[in-house]
Design an enzyme around this catalytic site. Structure first.
Site, PDB file in Angstrom:
ATOM      1  N   ARG A   1       0.830  -1.220   0.000  1.00  0.00           N
ATOM      2  CA  ARG A   1       0.000   0.000   0.000  1.00  0.00           C
ATOM      3  C   ARG A   1       0.858   1.261   0.000  1.00  0.00           C
ATOM      4  O   ARG A   1       0.512   2.250   0.654  1.00  0.00           O
ATOM      5  CB  ARG A   1      -0.940   0.045   1.198  1.00  0.00           C
ATOM      6  CG  ARG A   1      -2.025  -1.006   1.181  1.00  0.00           C
ATOM      7  CD  ARG A   1      -3.293  -0.451   0.529  1.00  0.00           C
ATOM      8  NE  ARG A   1      -4.288  -1.502   0.397  1.00  0.00           N
ATOM      9  CZ  ARG A   1      -5.257  -1.723   1.291  1.00  0.00           C
ATOM     10  NH1 ARG A   1      -5.368  -0.951   2.347  1.00  0.00           N
ATOM     11  NH2 ARG A   1      -6.105  -2.695   1.102  1.00  0.00           N
TER      12      ARG A   1
ATOM     13  N   ARG B   1      -3.969   6.550   0.614  1.00  0.00           N
ATOM     14  CA  ARG B   1      -4.552   7.760   1.185  1.00  0.00           C
ATOM     15  C   ARG B   1      -3.645   8.531   2.139  1.00  0.00           C
ATOM     16  O   ARG B   1      -3.944   9.672   2.467  1.00  0.00           O
ATOM     17  CB  ARG B   1      -5.872   7.414   1.890  1.00  0.00           C
ATOM     18  CG  ARG B   1      -7.003   7.192   0.901  1.00  0.00           C
ATOM     19  CD  ARG B   1      -8.233   6.632   1.582  1.00  0.00           C
ATOM     20  NE  ARG B   1      -7.954   5.275   2.042  1.00  0.00           N
ATOM     21  CZ  ARG B   1      -8.878   4.456   2.569  1.00  0.00           C
ATOM     22  NH1 ARG B   1     -10.108   4.878   2.726  1.00  0.00           N
ATOM     23  NH2 ARG B   1      -8.552   3.243   2.936  1.00  0.00           N
TER      24      ARG B   1
ATOM     25  N   ARG C   1      -7.412  11.002  -6.540  1.00  0.00           N
ATOM     26  CA  ARG C   1      -8.654  10.294  -6.263  1.00  0.00           C
ATOM     27  C   ARG C   1      -9.849  11.253  -6.352  1.00  0.00           C
ATOM     28  O   ARG C   1     -10.895  10.896  -6.902  1.00  0.00           O
ATOM     29  CB  ARG C   1      -8.572   9.677  -4.872  1.00  0.00           C
ATOM     30  CG  ARG C   1      -9.682   8.724  -4.539  1.00  0.00           C
ATOM     31  CD  ARG C   1      -9.440   8.252  -3.111  1.00  0.00           C
ATOM     32  NE  ARG C   1     -10.322   7.207  -2.671  1.00  0.00           N
ATOM     33  CZ  ARG C   1     -11.551   7.399  -2.239  1.00  0.00           C
ATOM     34  NH1 ARG C   1     -12.072   8.613  -2.244  1.00  0.00           N
ATOM     35  NH2 ARG C   1     -12.267   6.391  -1.820  1.00  0.00           N
TER      36      ARG C   1
ATOM     37  N   ASP D   1      -6.414  -3.555  -7.449  1.00  0.00           N
ATOM     38  CA  ASP D   1      -6.963  -4.195  -6.260  1.00  0.00           C
ATOM     39  C   ASP D   1      -7.094  -5.683  -6.517  1.00  0.00           C
ATOM     40  O   ASP D   1      -7.235  -6.102  -7.672  1.00  0.00           O
ATOM     41  CB  ASP D   1      -8.335  -3.600  -5.904  1.00  0.00           C
ATOM     42  CG  ASP D   1      -8.680  -3.881  -4.455  1.00  0.00           C
ATOM     43  OD1 ASP D   1      -8.236  -3.123  -3.587  1.00  0.00           O
ATOM     44  OD2 ASP D   1      -9.354  -4.887  -4.198  1.00  0.00           O
TER      45      ASP D   1
ATOM     46  N   TYR E   1     -13.999 -12.782   0.243  1.00  0.00           N
ATOM     47  CA  TYR E   1     -14.785 -11.626  -0.206  1.00  0.00           C
ATOM     48  C   TYR E   1     -15.959 -12.052  -1.085  1.00  0.00           C
ATOM     49  O   TYR E   1     -17.048 -11.469  -1.020  1.00  0.00           O
ATOM     50  CB  TYR E   1     -13.890 -10.630  -0.960  1.00  0.00           C
ATOM     51  CG  TYR E   1     -12.966  -9.872  -0.041  1.00  0.00           C
ATOM     52  CD1 TYR E   1     -13.408  -8.752   0.650  1.00  0.00           C
ATOM     53  CD2 TYR E   1     -11.655 -10.288   0.166  1.00  0.00           C
ATOM     54  CE1 TYR E   1     -12.568  -8.057   1.505  1.00  0.00           C
ATOM     55  CE2 TYR E   1     -10.811  -9.608   1.023  1.00  0.00           C
ATOM     56  CZ  TYR E   1     -11.272  -8.488   1.688  1.00  0.00           C
ATOM     57  OH  TYR E   1     -10.452  -7.813   2.543  1.00  0.00           O
TER      58      TYR E   1
END
Ligand code: CP3
Length: 362
Positions: free
Chosen positions: A29, A33, A42, A79, A156
């Site tokens: 990562r 953010r 973004r 992702d 998921y």
């Protein structure tokens, strides 16, 4: 697959367990953010998915951490959930709640509808991003491509999003084991096709994220996660000798299984911070390179404490083997979080190079 060797080949050398001038470092990562420039891109894109699905924007954010820090690798900005999305599950994000699927897999009939997606169709945007990033990197550092592990993707796909206790996917594993194996088998075929296509598009290292393998009891881990990780390591075509594209198997909570993972056929294992690198290196007996394993929370410490922890991590790896840093790729044991200070990331990256180049860990 490219003929142009990257200028900074520390990562590739470390993964081949060849000597390096300093320990290579990249961070899971590393684009995200915690970087204001990421938040700006973004905002411009409108959403995370719009950014990931537009090759120019995916390329832009992939390169952002490299412009700031002396990192030894780029990782494709995308992702793991792009694959089930392309398998028809309908990925979307709810702010503050993370990823969700419109059509989760809840029954045997749902499993029977699964298919391996077309890499040149639905997932074309990922391969276009890989090629564009390779072009823009222009050989500065190698590019890492990635996929989720079959088990982690299944979590998921069945839960329909993140989960506290994995009740739905564990119920399916217990009550419909044959259907669970079919789901994992087809997902494994999809992962192999996905990683092969990324390699063909220019990815020079491939990593599989088994983020949720560690939630399984040992006998279930072996049957529902390790078995499919091994199939990927065995069947993924990746060249031979010095041209072989290294495969890294990262797993949260994989410490008890490192000796078995070291025999899977993967070139490297990514480990979290619940085991010392010294023990990890001992129990894998020089069969694989190791990547890790600083607790990401160490970044909340002061710059001095970060430097100490980096030194300790380098020393731990060295003590587990011949006293050198050969075969070590520095990373966190999991990803960076949005509230981390970019200046602390800089301290970490620079400390890895400074200490390892001077053999200060010895
Ligand atoms: O490492 C990198 O810099 C490459 C990019 C990358 C992302 N996700 C970007 C991302 C990688 C390698 C992943 C993998 C991924 N995605 C995993 C496996 C690794 C891990 O962290 O365990 C998992 C489990 C996912 C699923 C997923 N996607 C989650 C849980 C989230 C976070 C949701 C949230 O709101 O925090 C995402 C979204 C996501 N993927 C973000 C990023 C930067 C945040 C999206 C945003 O900007 O809001």
């Amino acid at each position: 697959m490219s003929k142009i060797a990257p200028t900074n080949d520390r990562l590739l050398r470390a993964l081949r367990r060849e000597p390096v001038d300093a320990t290579p470092v990249w961070l899971m990562r590393q684009a995200g953010r915690y970087l204001p420039e990421y938040r700006a891109t973004r905002a411009r894109a409108g959403s995370f998915l719009a950014m990931a699905k537009t090759p120019e924007l995916a390329c832009e954010v992939t390169l952002q951490p490299l412009a700031r820090f002396d990192l030894d690798a780029a990782i494709l900005f995308s992702d793991i959930l792009t694959v089930p999305d392309a398998m028809g599950l309908g990925l979307y994000f709810v702010d503050g709640e993370g990823p969700k699927f419109e059509r989760p897999i809840r029954s045997v009939a749902d499993v029977d509808k699964l298919f391996v997606p077309d890499m040149a169709g639905e997932l074309r945007y990922v391969m276009d991003a890989v090629s564009l990033i390779r072009k823009e990197l222009d050989g500065r550092v190698p590019l890492i491509g990635f996929s989720g592990s079959p088990w982690t993707l299944a979590c998921y796909m069945v839960e329909g999003g993140g989960s506290e206790n994995y009740s739905k996917v564990k119920a399916m594993l217990l009550n419909e084991p044959a259907a669970m194996h079919r789901l994992l088998d087809i997902t494994t075929d999809a992962v192999i096709a996905y990683l092969s296509a990324q390699r063909a598009a220019g990815a020079q290292v491939l990593q599989v994220f088994d983020t949720w393998g560690g939630v399984l009891a040992p006998h279930h881990y072996r049957e529902f996660s390790l078995r499919y990780l091994s199939r990927i390591a065995q069947e993924l075509p990746r060249g031979d000798g010095g041209d072989r594209t290294p495969l890294i198997l990262f797993g949260k909570g994989n410490a008890p299984y490192l000796p078995e993972l070291a025999d899977s056929g993967a070139e490297a294992l990514g480990v979290d911070w619940l085991i010392s690198l010294e023990d990890a290196r001992r129990c894998t007996a020089g069969k694989v390179a190791l990547q890790g394993n600083l607790d990401p929370a160490m970044l909340y410490g002061s710059p001095d404490s970060i430097r100490n922890e980096v030194l300790r991590t380098l020393g731990s790896y060295a003590r587990g083997g011949d006293g050198t840093h050969t075969g070590h790729v520095f990373n966190l044991g999991h990803g960076l979080s949005p509230d981390m200070d970019p200046e602390h990331v800089r301290v970490l990256v620079d400390a890895v190079h400074e200490f390892s180049a001077q053999h200060m860990f010895a």
